[in-house]
Design a protein around this motif. Structure first.
Motif, PDB file in Angstrom:
ATOM      1  N   MET A 159     -13.165   4.822 -60.032  1.00  0.00           N
ATOM      2  CA  MET A 159     -13.770   5.263 -59.652  1.00  0.00           C
ATOM      3  C   MET A 159     -13.276   6.694 -59.972  1.00  0.00           C
ATOM      4  O   MET A 159     -12.112   7.086 -59.484  1.00  0.00           O
ATOM      5  CB  MET A 159     -13.932   5.242 -57.650  1.00  0.00           C
ATOM      6  N   GLY A 180     -11.699   6.621 -53.657  1.00  0.00           N
ATOM      7  CA  GLY A 180     -10.457   6.128 -54.403  1.00  0.00           C
ATOM      8  C   GLY A 180      -9.696   6.938 -53.877  1.00  0.00           C
ATOM      9  O   GLY A 180      -8.647   7.198 -53.810  1.00  0.00           O
ATOM     10  N   ASN A 181     -10.268   8.546 -53.611  1.00  0.00           N
ATOM     11  CA  ASN A 181      -9.311   9.771 -53.175  1.00  0.00           C
ATOM     12  C   ASN A 181      -8.432   9.078 -51.755  1.00  0.00           C
ATOM     13  O   ASN A 181      -7.069   8.696 -51.461  1.00  0.00           O
ATOM     14  CB  ASN A 181     -10.015  10.903 -53.481  1.00  0.00           C
ATOM     15  N   VAL A 207       0.843   9.408 -54.993  1.00  0.00           N
ATOM     16  CA  VAL A 207      -0.725   9.773 -55.690  1.00  0.00           C
ATOM     17  C   VAL A 207      -1.377   8.164 -56.047  1.00  0.00           C
ATOM     18  O   VAL A 207      -0.749   7.226 -55.940  1.00  0.00           O
ATOM     19  CB  VAL A 207      -0.164  10.174 -56.421  1.00  0.00           C
ATOM     20  N   GLY A 208      -2.169   8.315 -56.605  1.00  0.00           N
ATOM     21  CA  GLY A 208      -3.511   7.088 -57.135  1.00  0.00           C
ATOM     22  C   GLY A 208      -2.440   6.559 -58.508  1.00  0.00           C
ATOM     23  O   GLY A 208      -1.457   7.943 -59.008  1.00  0.00           O
ATOM     24  N   ALA A 242      -4.574   1.243 -54.891  1.00  0.00           N
ATOM     25  CA  ALA A 242      -3.769   2.291 -55.713  1.00  0.00           C
ATOM     26  C   ALA A 242      -5.266   2.877 -56.893  1.00  0.00           C
ATOM     27  O   ALA A 242      -4.682   3.971 -57.414  1.00  0.00           O
ATOM     28  CB  ALA A 242      -2.794   1.852 -56.408  1.00  0.00           C
ATOM     29  N   VAL A 253      -8.984   2.773 -57.554  1.00  0.00           N
ATOM     30  CA  VAL A 253     -10.469   1.778 -57.441  1.00  0.00           C
ATOM     31  C   VAL A 253     -11.016   2.835 -58.109  1.00  0.00           C
ATOM     32  O   VAL A 253     -11.000   3.363 -59.153  1.00  0.00           O
ATOM     33  CB  VAL A 253     -10.441   2.544 -56.240  1.00  0.00           C
ATOM     34  N   HIS A 289      -5.409  23.989 -60.972  1.00  0.00           N
ATOM     35  CA  HIS A 289      -6.128  22.975 -61.990  1.00  0.00           C
ATOM     36  C   HIS A 289      -7.550  22.825 -61.737  1.00  0.00           C
ATOM     37  O   HIS A 289      -8.000  22.809 -63.239  1.00  0.00           O
ATOM     38  CB  HIS A 289      -5.425  21.468 -61.295  1.00  0.00           C
ATOM     39  N   GLN A 339      -7.604  17.795 -56.566  1.00  0.00           N
ATOM     40  CA  GLN A 339      -8.965  19.215 -56.934  1.00  0.00           C
ATOM     41  C   GLN A 339      -9.704  19.194 -56.075  1.00  0.00           C
ATOM     42  O   GLN A 339     -10.767  17.741 -55.548  1.00  0.00           O
ATOM     43  CB  GLN A 339      -9.089  18.550 -58.219  1.00  0.00           C
ATOM     44  N   MET A 374       1.626  20.491 -62.881  1.00  0.00           N
ATOM     45  CA  MET A 374       1.664  19.682 -61.709  1.00  0.00           C
ATOM     46  C   MET A 374       3.124  19.100 -61.872  1.00  0.00           C
ATOM     47  O   MET A 374       3.782  19.773 -60.402  1.00  0.00           O
ATOM     48  CB  MET A 374       0.736  18.270 -62.652  1.00  0.00           C
ATOM     49  N   TYR A 430      -2.148  21.378 -68.122  1.00  0.00           N
ATOM     50  CA  TYR A 430      -2.405  20.806 -66.858  1.00  0.00           C
ATOM     51  C   TYR A 430      -0.949  20.051 -66.361  1.00  0.00           C
ATOM     52  O   TYR A 430      -0.485  20.828 -65.461  1.00  0.00           O
ATOM     53  CB  TYR A 430      -3.162  19.695 -66.868  1.00  0.00           C
ATOM     54  N   GLY A 451      -0.979  16.059 -54.396  1.00  0.00           N
ATOM     55  CA  GLY A 451      -2.591  17.433 -54.416  1.00  0.00           C
ATOM     56  C   GLY A 451      -3.349  17.177 -54.935  1.00  0.00           C
ATOM     57  O   GLY A 451      -3.447  15.161 -55.133  1.00  0.00           O
ATOM     58  N   ASP A 473      -3.461   6.159 -61.356  1.00  0.00           N
ATOM     59  CA  ASP A 473      -3.951   7.883 -62.929  1.00  0.00           C
ATOM     60  C   ASP A 473      -2.981   8.813 -62.498  1.00  0.00           C
ATOM     61  O   ASP A 473      -2.991   8.996 -64.110  1.00  0.00           O
ATOM     62  CB  ASP A 473      -5.259   7.835 -62.207  1.00  0.00           C
ATOM     63  N   GLN A 474      -2.153   8.837 -61.758  1.00  0.00           N
ATOM     64  CA  GLN A 474      -0.921   9.636 -61.819  1.00  0.00           C
ATOM     65  C   GLN A 474      -0.055   9.373 -62.668  1.00  0.00           C
ATOM     66  O   GLN A 474       1.176  10.575 -62.886  1.00  0.00           O
ATOM     67  CB  GLN A 474      -1.277  11.138 -60.787  1.00  0.00           C
ATOM     68  N   ASP A 486       4.272  22.512 -59.611  1.00  0.00           N
ATOM     69  CA  ASP A 486       4.233  21.958 -58.288  1.00  0.00           C
ATOM     70  C   ASP A 486       4.455  21.111 -57.507  1.00  0.00           C
ATOM     71  O   ASP A 486       5.010  21.655 -56.342  1.00  0.00           O
ATOM     72  CB  ASP A 486       2.669  20.708 -57.764  1.00  0.00           C
TER      73      ASP A 486
HETATM   74  P1  TYM Z   1      -8.007  13.928 -58.410  1.00  0.00           P
HETATM   75  O1  TYM Z   1      -8.116  15.314 -57.526  1.00  0.00           O
HETATM   76  O2  TYM Z   1      -7.880  13.699 -59.312  1.00  0.00           O
HETATM   77  O3  TYM Z   1      -7.586  13.310 -57.205  1.00  0.00           O
HETATM   78  C1  TYM Z   1      -6.170  13.358 -55.965  1.00  0.00           C
HETATM   79  C2  TYM Z   1      -5.601  12.122 -55.351  1.00  0.00           C
HETATM   80  O4  TYM Z   1      -6.392  10.657 -55.499  1.00  0.00           O
HETATM   81  C3  TYM Z   1      -6.340   9.500 -56.145  1.00  0.00           C
HETATM   82  N1  TYM Z   1      -7.486   9.138 -56.997  1.00  0.00           N
HETATM   83  C4  TYM Z   1      -7.409   7.772 -57.150  1.00  0.00           C
HETATM   84  N2  TYM Z   1      -6.521   6.880 -56.806  1.00  0.00           N
HETATM   85  C5  TYM Z   1      -6.886   5.368 -56.377  1.00  0.00           C
HETATM   86  N3  TYM Z   1      -8.337   4.819 -57.283  1.00  0.00           N
HETATM   87  C6  TYM Z   1      -9.223   5.897 -57.721  1.00  0.00           C
HETATM   88  N4  TYM Z   1     -10.173   5.949 -58.555  1.00  0.00           N
HETATM   89  C7  TYM Z   1      -8.589   7.116 -58.073  1.00  0.00           C
HETATM   90  N5  TYM Z   1      -8.955   8.890 -58.195  1.00  0.00           N
HETATM   91  C8  TYM Z   1      -8.094   9.354 -57.919  1.00  0.00           C
HETATM   92  C9  TYM Z   1      -5.533   9.950 -57.561  1.00  0.00           C
HETATM   93  O5  TYM Z   1      -4.106   9.466 -58.363  1.00  0.00           O
HETATM   94  C10 TYM Z   1      -4.611  11.139 -56.578  1.00  0.00           C
HETATM   95  O6  TYM Z   1      -3.398  10.936 -56.091  1.00  0.00           O
HETATM   96  N6  TYM Z   1      -3.240  16.065 -60.676  1.00  0.00           N
HETATM   97  C11 TYM Z   1      -4.057  15.995 -59.633  1.00  0.00           C
HETATM   98  C12 TYM Z   1      -3.670  16.271 -58.616  1.00  0.00           C
HETATM   99  C13 TYM Z   1      -2.636  17.791 -58.478  1.00  0.00           C
HETATM  100  C14 TYM Z   1      -1.380  16.486 -58.026  1.00  0.00           C
HETATM  101  C15 TYM Z   1      -0.138  17.786 -57.739  1.00  0.00           C
HETATM  102  C16 TYM Z   1      -1.565  15.387 -57.498  1.00  0.00           C
HETATM  103  C17 TYM Z   1      -1.416  18.320 -59.127  1.00  0.00           C
HETATM  104  N7  TYM Z   1      -0.820  18.865 -58.420  1.00  0.00           N
HETATM  105  C18 TYM Z   1       0.946  17.352 -57.523  1.00  0.00           C
HETATM  106  C19 TYM Z   1       0.217  15.273 -56.630  1.00  0.00           C
HETATM  107  C20 TYM Z   1       1.643  16.398 -57.044  1.00  0.00           C
HETATM  108  C21 TYM Z   1      -5.544  14.716 -59.921  1.00  0.00           C
HETATM  109  O7  TYM Z   1      -6.256  15.415 -60.945  1.00  0.00           O
HETATM  110  O8  TYM Z   1      -5.586  14.347 -58.479  1.00  0.00           O
END
Ligand code: TYM
Length: 333
Positions: A195, A17-18, A144-145, A183, A185, A43, A9, A130, A126, A7, A147-148, A133
């Motif tokens: 980022m 980064g995303n 995911v990145g 993974a 950024v 979320h 947001q 997740m 939150y 997912g 940070d998750q 989900d």
């Molecule tokens: P969100 O919306 O902050 O970010 C979406 C995805 O982008 C990755 N990401 C990054 N990866 C590398 N470098 C960065 N600087 C960077 N910033 C963001 C995040 O790791 C993510 O994979 N909680 C989640 C959304 C979510 C979710 C889920 C994810 C809700 N339910 C279930 C997986 C499974 C979030 O806020 O992502």
């Protein structure tokens, strides 16, 4: 069974980064496994959102994901508020997760900052949503990145405790796919910060809608150090800004840090930044124009989301119902 869930947001334009940490991997994985991707608007409202903007941002993010290469013929793409099973399971998980577990979440601490008394209770729980989900689809893998990572560990803790409490093996452990040289950024202004959409400085990130000129300018201004690029990865130790730019370059080319340094080691940042900006523009420009094209026809984007939600509900509703039965809710129908 192998099934992907992830997912993102709709809290603003997606950034590099995303894209490199998550979405690019989603596009690749949709050819390998059944894939379900979700724009997580539930979320998003854990932090203040302008109600006039949220629906628009949800559609724009969906368009951007399609432009990145999410193929509705291969993946399910939908927005979270359209599928109620997420919330049904999230409520149960809110009664499974312990305060102590949520108190340890570093993302909550970061987002709440010093103003803990004033953030929404939704921001605190939150990670329960997740976990719901992911588990409401019995997903096996979650790209995911970095940070998750902690949220995925919590997902497995919740799954395990739900199973223990109900004397079942209903939920299986899920595996994070945290892949590639990008993974995590980092900000272009500060190699110690990731980022992020919430960074006040637009110079700190590259948005997927940036023009070629904006991209070139942001890369030119990106913080670096005075040394030339090293020829081996050990030479990136203690040089977070250099490591970040090399990681971005590597991810865009589908190689590792070492391969980039073999090609560019010894060069000054002036030259390297120029190659990096060219590479970024060549990959991001088509995404930005495809996003604009898709948004000229919002009806098509909405119908993809509607169809995705219908299919997602067909998978997740029976799982939420079974979880409700397992916790002991009266079944009368
Ligand atoms: P969100 O919306 O902050 O970010 C979406 C995805 O982008 C990755 N990401 C990054 N990866 C590398 N470098 C960065 N600087 C960077 N910033 C963001 C995040 O790791 C993510 O994979 N909680 C989640 C959304 C979510 C979710 C889920 C994810 C809700 N339910 C279930 C997986 C499974 C979030 O806020 O992502």
């Amino acid at each position: 069974m192998q099934r992907i869930f992830s997912g993102i947001q709709p809290t603003g334009v997606p950034h590099l980064g995303n894209y490199l940490g998550a979405v690019r991997n989603w596009v690749r994985l949709q050819h390998e496994m059944e894939s379900i991707y979700c724009v997580v608007d539930l979320h998003a409202i854990t932090q203040p959102q302008d109600p006039k903007e949220l629906a628009k941002q949800t559609r724009e993010l969906a368009a951007s994901l399609l432009a990145c290469g999410i193929d509705p013929a291969k993946s399910l793409l939908f927005h979270q508020s359209a599928v109620h099973a997420h919330v049904r399971l999230a409520w149960i998980f809110t009664c499974v997760a312990r305060m102590g577990w949520l108190n340890r979440m570093t993302q909550f601490k970061d987002k709440a900052g010093k103003d803990r008394e004033n953030v929404s209770t939704g921001l605190f729980i939150y990670p329960n949503l997740m976990a719901a989900d992911i588990l409401v689809y019995h997903a096996s893998h979650v790209p995911v990145g970095d940070d998750q990572r902690q949220h995925l560990e919590l997902t497995n803790d919740i799954a395990q405790k739900f199973n223990f409490d109900t004397g079942t093996e209903f939920f299986k452990p899920v595996e994070g796919l945290i892949q590639g040289p990008a993974a995590r950024v980092m900000s272009l202004r500060d190699g110690a910060k990731k980022m992020s959409k919430s960074d006040a400085s637009a110079q700190s990130r590259i948005d997927l809608t940036d023009s070629a000129d904006e991209i070139a300018l942001k890369i030119r201004r990106a913080k670096t150090d005075p040394e030339p690029l090293p020829s081996e990865t050990e030479g990136l130790e203690g040089r977070p800004e250099a490591r970040n730019l090399v990681g971005i370059y590597a991810a865009l080319q589908d190689v590792d840090h070492a391969a980039v340094l073999r090609e560019h080691g010894g060069k000054g940042f002036g030259d390297f930044k120029k190659s990096l900006a060219d590479l970024l523009v060549s990959q991001l420009d088509p995404i930005a124009s495809e996003t604009r094209r898709l948004l000229a026809d919002p009806g098509t984007v909405d119908s993809i989301l509607r169809e995705g939600a219908r299919k997602a509900a067909a998978i997740s509703t029976p799982v939420a119902e079974e979880a409700e039965r397992l916790v002991g809710f009266l079944q009368v129908g």
